[in-house]
Design an enzyme around this catalytic site. Structure first.
Site, PDB file in Angstrom:
ATOM      1  N   LYS A   1       6.201  23.326 -13.038  1.00  0.00           N
ATOM      2  CA  LYS A   1       5.460  22.126 -12.649  1.00  0.00           C
ATOM      3  C   LYS A   1       5.322  22.028 -11.138  1.00  0.00           C
ATOM      4  O   LYS A   1       4.259  21.640 -10.633  1.00  0.00           O
ATOM      5  CB  LYS A   1       6.121  20.870 -13.207  1.00  0.00           C
ATOM      6  CG  LYS A   1       5.260  19.627 -12.938  1.00  0.00           C
ATOM      7  CD  LYS A   1       5.583  18.465 -13.818  1.00  0.00           C
ATOM      8  CE  LYS A   1       4.531  17.368 -13.652  1.00  0.00           C
ATOM      9  NZ  LYS A   1       4.804  16.190 -14.501  1.00  0.00           N
ATOM     10  N   ARG A  44      -3.799  21.671 -12.896  1.00  0.00           N
ATOM     11  CA  ARG A  44      -2.803  20.691 -13.340  1.00  0.00           C
ATOM     12  C   ARG A  44      -3.162  20.092 -14.697  1.00  0.00           C
ATOM     13  O   ARG A  44      -2.288  19.610 -15.426  1.00  0.00           O
ATOM     14  CB  ARG A  44      -2.649  19.587 -12.290  1.00  0.00           C
ATOM     15  CG  ARG A  44      -1.553  18.591 -12.662  1.00  0.00           C
ATOM     16  CD  ARG A  44      -1.161  17.691 -11.508  1.00  0.00           C
ATOM     17  NE  ARG A  44      -0.127  16.754 -11.943  1.00  0.00           N
ATOM     18  CZ  ARG A  44       0.568  15.959 -11.153  1.00  0.00           C
ATOM     19  NH1 ARG A  44       0.336  15.977  -9.842  1.00  0.00           N
ATOM     20  NH2 ARG A  44       1.485  15.153 -11.622  1.00  0.00           N
ATOM     21  N   HIS A  46       7.097   9.250 -27.104  1.00  0.00           N
ATOM     22  CA  HIS A  46       6.075  10.051 -26.423  1.00  0.00           C
ATOM     23  C   HIS A  46       6.185  11.531 -26.782  1.00  0.00           C
ATOM     24  O   HIS A  46       5.189  12.176 -27.127  1.00  0.00           O
ATOM     25  CB  HIS A  46       6.197   9.858 -24.909  1.00  0.00           C
ATOM     26  CG  HIS A  46       5.290  10.740 -24.116  1.00  0.00           C
ATOM     27  ND1 HIS A  46       3.923  10.588 -24.121  1.00  0.00           N
ATOM     28  CD2 HIS A  46       5.560  11.809 -23.305  1.00  0.00           C
ATOM     29  CE1 HIS A  46       3.368  11.505 -23.335  1.00  0.00           C
ATOM     30  NE2 HIS A  46       4.341  12.254 -22.839  1.00  0.00           N
ATOM     31  N   HIS A 105      -1.523  16.198 -25.127  1.00  0.00           N
ATOM     32  CA  HIS A 105      -1.401  14.807 -24.719  1.00  0.00           C
ATOM     33  C   HIS A 105      -2.595  13.941 -25.123  1.00  0.00           C
ATOM     34  O   HIS A 105      -2.421  12.748 -25.378  1.00  0.00           O
ATOM     35  CB  HIS A 105      -1.179  14.721 -23.209  1.00  0.00           C
ATOM     36  CG  HIS A 105       0.215  15.072 -22.792  1.00  0.00           C
ATOM     37  ND1 HIS A 105       0.774  16.313 -23.059  1.00  0.00           N
ATOM     38  CD2 HIS A 105       1.178  14.363 -22.142  1.00  0.00           C
ATOM     39  CE1 HIS A 105       2.018  16.333 -22.581  1.00  0.00           C
ATOM     40  NE2 HIS A 105       2.282  15.175 -22.031  1.00  0.00           N
ATOM     41  N   ASN A 142      -1.467  18.787 -19.657  1.00  0.00           N
ATOM     42  CA  ASN A 142      -1.809  17.792 -20.675  1.00  0.00           C
ATOM     43  C   ASN A 142      -1.946  18.392 -22.070  1.00  0.00           C
ATOM     44  O   ASN A 142      -2.448  17.723 -22.982  1.00  0.00           O
ATOM     45  CB  ASN A 142      -3.129  17.094 -20.307  1.00  0.00           C
ATOM     46  CG  ASN A 142      -3.008  16.287 -19.031  1.00  0.00           C
ATOM     47  OD1 ASN A 142      -2.064  15.532 -18.846  1.00  0.00           O
ATOM     48  ND2 ASN A 142      -3.957  16.466 -18.132  1.00  0.00           N
ATOM     49  N   ARG A 150       0.804  -1.232   0.000  1.00  0.00           N
ATOM     50  CA  ARG A 150       0.000   0.000   0.000  1.00  0.00           C
ATOM     51  C   ARG A 150       0.835   1.280   0.000  1.00  0.00           C
ATOM     52  O   ARG A 150       0.350   2.352   0.355  1.00  0.00           O
ATOM     53  CB  ARG A 150      -0.986   0.012   1.174  1.00  0.00           C
ATOM     54  CG  ARG A 150      -2.004  -1.118   1.120  1.00  0.00           C
ATOM     55  CD  ARG A 150      -3.068  -0.942   2.189  1.00  0.00           C
ATOM     56  NE  ARG A 150      -4.071  -1.998   2.077  1.00  0.00           N
ATOM     57  CZ  ARG A 150      -4.018  -3.149   2.756  1.00  0.00           C
ATOM     58  NH1 ARG A 150      -3.013  -3.370   3.599  1.00  0.00           N
ATOM     59  NH2 ARG A 150      -4.968  -4.046   2.617  1.00  0.00           N
ATOM     60  N   GLU A 209       8.286  18.499 -24.340  1.00  0.00           N
ATOM     61  CA  GLU A 209       7.728  18.869 -23.041  1.00  0.00           C
ATOM     62  C   GLU A 209       8.253  20.227 -22.587  1.00  0.00           C
ATOM     63  O   GLU A 209       7.534  20.994 -21.936  1.00  0.00           O
ATOM     64  CB  GLU A 209       8.048  17.793 -22.005  1.00  0.00           C
ATOM     65  CG  GLU A 209       7.405  16.434 -22.268  1.00  0.00           C
ATOM     66  CD  GLU A 209       5.921  16.382 -21.962  1.00  0.00           C
ATOM     67  OE1 GLU A 209       5.349  17.414 -21.543  1.00  0.00           O
ATOM     68  OE2 GLU A 209       5.320  15.304 -22.141  1.00  0.00           O
ATOM     69  N   GLU A 264      -4.986  16.820  -9.905  1.00  0.00           N
ATOM     70  CA  GLU A 264      -5.484  17.204 -11.224  1.00  0.00           C
ATOM     71  C   GLU A 264      -6.994  17.408 -11.260  1.00  0.00           C
ATOM     72  O   GLU A 264      -7.705  16.893 -12.108  1.00  0.00           O
ATOM     73  CB  GLU A 264      -5.074  16.166 -12.285  1.00  0.00           C
ATOM     74  CG  GLU A 264      -5.104  16.721 -13.708  1.00  0.00           C
ATOM     75  CD  GLU A 264      -4.564  15.740 -14.732  1.00  0.00           C
ATOM     76  OE1 GLU A 264      -5.334  15.293 -15.578  1.00  0.00           O
ATOM     77  OE2 GLU A 264      -3.355  15.434 -14.666  1.00  0.00           O
ATOM     78  N   LYS A 306       2.741  11.369 -10.716  1.00  0.00           N
ATOM     79  CA  LYS A 306       1.907  10.527 -11.575  1.00  0.00           C
ATOM     80  C   LYS A 306       2.675   9.250 -11.908  1.00  0.00           C
ATOM     81  O   LYS A 306       3.781   9.304 -12.453  1.00  0.00           O
ATOM     82  CB  LYS A 306       1.550  11.257 -12.872  1.00  0.00           C
ATOM     83  CG  LYS A 306       0.382  12.207 -12.760  1.00  0.00           C
ATOM     84  CD  LYS A 306       0.001  12.694 -14.151  1.00  0.00           C
ATOM     85  CE  LYS A 306      -1.240  13.553 -14.114  1.00  0.00           C
ATOM     86  NZ  LYS A 306      -1.637  13.987 -15.473  1.00  0.00           N
ATOM     87  N   HIS A 320      -1.457  10.921 -27.067  1.00  0.00           N
ATOM     88  CA  HIS A 320      -1.619   9.551 -26.565  1.00  0.00           C
ATOM     89  C   HIS A 320      -2.327   8.670 -27.590  1.00  0.00           C
ATOM     90  O   HIS A 320      -2.018   7.482 -27.737  1.00  0.00           O
ATOM     91  CB  HIS A 320      -2.398   9.561 -25.254  1.00  0.00           C
ATOM     92  CG  HIS A 320      -1.589  10.061 -24.091  1.00  0.00           C
ATOM     93  ND1 HIS A 320      -2.160  10.352 -22.871  1.00  0.00           N
ATOM     94  CD2 HIS A 320      -0.268  10.309 -23.955  1.00  0.00           C
ATOM     95  CE1 HIS A 320      -1.212  10.762 -22.034  1.00  0.00           C
ATOM     96  NE2 HIS A 320      -0.061  10.743 -22.687  1.00  0.00           N
TER      97      HIS A 320
END
Length: 362
Positions: free
Chosen positions: A225, A239, A263, A246, A243, A119, A183, A235, A141, A250
């Site tokens: 960031k 935040r 990417h 993205h 993206n 956990r 990025e 997010e 993330k 993606h």
């Protein structure tokens, strides 16, 4: 010289150290965790270059290591299971720490394993690519890919430290360096028009691995960031601006089998699709879109995704993990250094904006 930036999250705050030789100098690295059980996760490309240095920094604690195959296609549940197996078979307890030595794939994989094992255990990000140093190593993330959608399985789990040794960028293939610059450009577009202009003036220096240019760029991206993550860790608001490009990107990555486009390359095309969409909505003019395209091209990145269909991209975008019950949302631009989140426009407009970036103009 080492720059240190703090991600301010109360008791879970952590430092980002940026500088030359940090994997060899020892202080920041050795002090990043006091765990006595350490597992270094890396890949077959990075291990011959830097694994010995990290092992030596923690030699008294006798770290164990796991070397995984290299590539986005291995950011999956099978690799995740290999890490968990290693932790269980090695008898690692809840006070253990994972060291993620590599690029974004390793960071995401190791971070998700750290989030899941018993956990949640500590992990330290040791990013060795530009993309990871400016973006994926910061913010917590963590994820693995599903065959149909990128980063669909994951968790928010902050590292206890990020240590970015800029010397590692000297071993990057040129294509990987350019992918990281996508990025970097993103941060100028969403938050800092002055930084975007600085990139227009200094993109050649970055491609030439000029140490001062790299330091400025990495620091500025991490500053932006860190501030955004501190304001919106999970997010629910600002935040989401991170993206930009993205959702389009993606889809392009997935359609390419996580191998045709890196990417950053897919995100670069995605940012241009977002710019085209913003232009068609009347929020930016053509000159802004052209400036973005010119900088992306100068960074050695693709500006078009040939061989894909509009319908395939749009259909795959519907699987985006950020889509909610109200439908798909996009990050768009209303100027350089200014972005916003909105519901996706009607399909015909999206078809037009995507079509512009599917084949090179004559």
């Amino acid at each position: 010289m080492t720059d240190t930036i703090t991600v301010s999250l109360g008791q879970r705050s952590y430092p980002i150290h940026i500088g030359s030789g940090l994997l060899s100098a020892g202080n920041e690295l050795a002090q990043s965790t006091d765990a006595t059980q350490l597992l270094i996760i890396t890949n077959e490309i990075v291990a011959p270059l830097y694994l010995d240095r990290v092992e030596q920094a923690f030699a008294e604690r006798e770290p164990k290591s796991l070397i995984l195959p290299d590539g986005e296609q291995y950011k999956n549940l099978d690799s995740f299971a290999r890490i968990i197996d290693e932790l269980i078979e090695g008898g690692f307890h809840r006070d253990a720490c994972i060291l993620a030595l590599g690029g974004g794939v390793i960071g995401d994989l190791a971070g998700y394993a750290a989030a899941s094992y018993q956990r949640g255990i500590d992990f330290v990000q040791l990013p060795t690519t530009l993309l990871a140093q400016v973006d994926s190593s910061v913010g917590g993330k963590t994820a693995v890919n599903h065959p149909q959608a990128k980063n669909m399985i994951g968790a928010f789990h902050q590292p206890v430290a990020v240590i970015s040794d800029t010397d590692t960028l000297g071993t990057l293939p040129q294509r990987e360096l350019s992918a990281g610059l996508a990025e970097v450009i993103k941060y100028g577009l969403i938050e800092d028009a002055e930084f975007f202009r600085w990139l227009e003036d200094n993109i050649a220096a970055l491609l030439a691995l000029d140490p001062e240019a790299l330091r400025v760029a990495i620091r500025r991206c991490c500053e932006i960031k860190a501030l955004i993550v501190a304001q919106d860790e999970l997010e629910h608001g600002k935040r989401a601006l991170l993206n930009l490009g993205h959702t389009f990107g993606h889809a392009i990555e997935a359609l390419g089998g996580y191998g045709r486009w890196l990417h950053g390359e897919a995100v670069a095309i995605g940012m241009l699709m977002a710019a085209e969409t913003s232009e068609l909505l009347g929020h930016i003019d053509r000159a802004v879109t052209e400036r973005i395209g010119e900088l992306i091209a100068r960074a050695g990145l693709p500006t078009h995704a040939s061989g894909l269909s509009v319908s395939a991209i749009l259909d795959r975008m519907q699987l985006d993990k950020k889509a909610g019950k109200a439908g798909l949302k996009l990050v768009l631009l209303d100027g350089l250094g200014s972005a916003y989140v909105c519901p996706a426009p009607d399909r015909p407009l999206l078809e037009s904006s995507i079509e512009r970036r599917l084949s090179e103009q004559p």
